[in-house]
Motif scaffolding. Sequence first.
Motif: not given
Length: 105
Positions: A12-30, A32-41
């Motif tokens: 549960l912890v591993s899938i929760s961390i994955s979903l949380l970070l996916l949500f953060a990446i989605f919020m930034l890219l979609v 807030e329409e930010k460009n993908f940067e190297i730091s997002m890797l």
Amino acid sequence: MLRFIQKILLTLVSISISLLLLFAIFMLLVEEEKNFEISMLLPFAIVVFSALSFVFHLKTLSFYRKDVITKAHYRKDKPFWIANLVFAFSLFLLALFFVISFTKF
């Protein structure tokens, strides 16, 4: 039984961390329409290794159902073991980064 509960919590912890970070990446890219940067890797890599860790925990969950674990004869998939170790190490490095950041703050 305690090992089985620990295994479920790790899953549960591993899938929760994955979903949380996916949500953060989605919020930034979609949203807030930010460009993908190297730091997002780094968060994206943690998402990938977290998903592989989730698969590893699901594959090995059946070995923890018995009260006494006998010698489990199963094929150890090295990519999943390595991905699980990399995921744990990346979480350790991320926690260390946060501790250093907060001490400087």
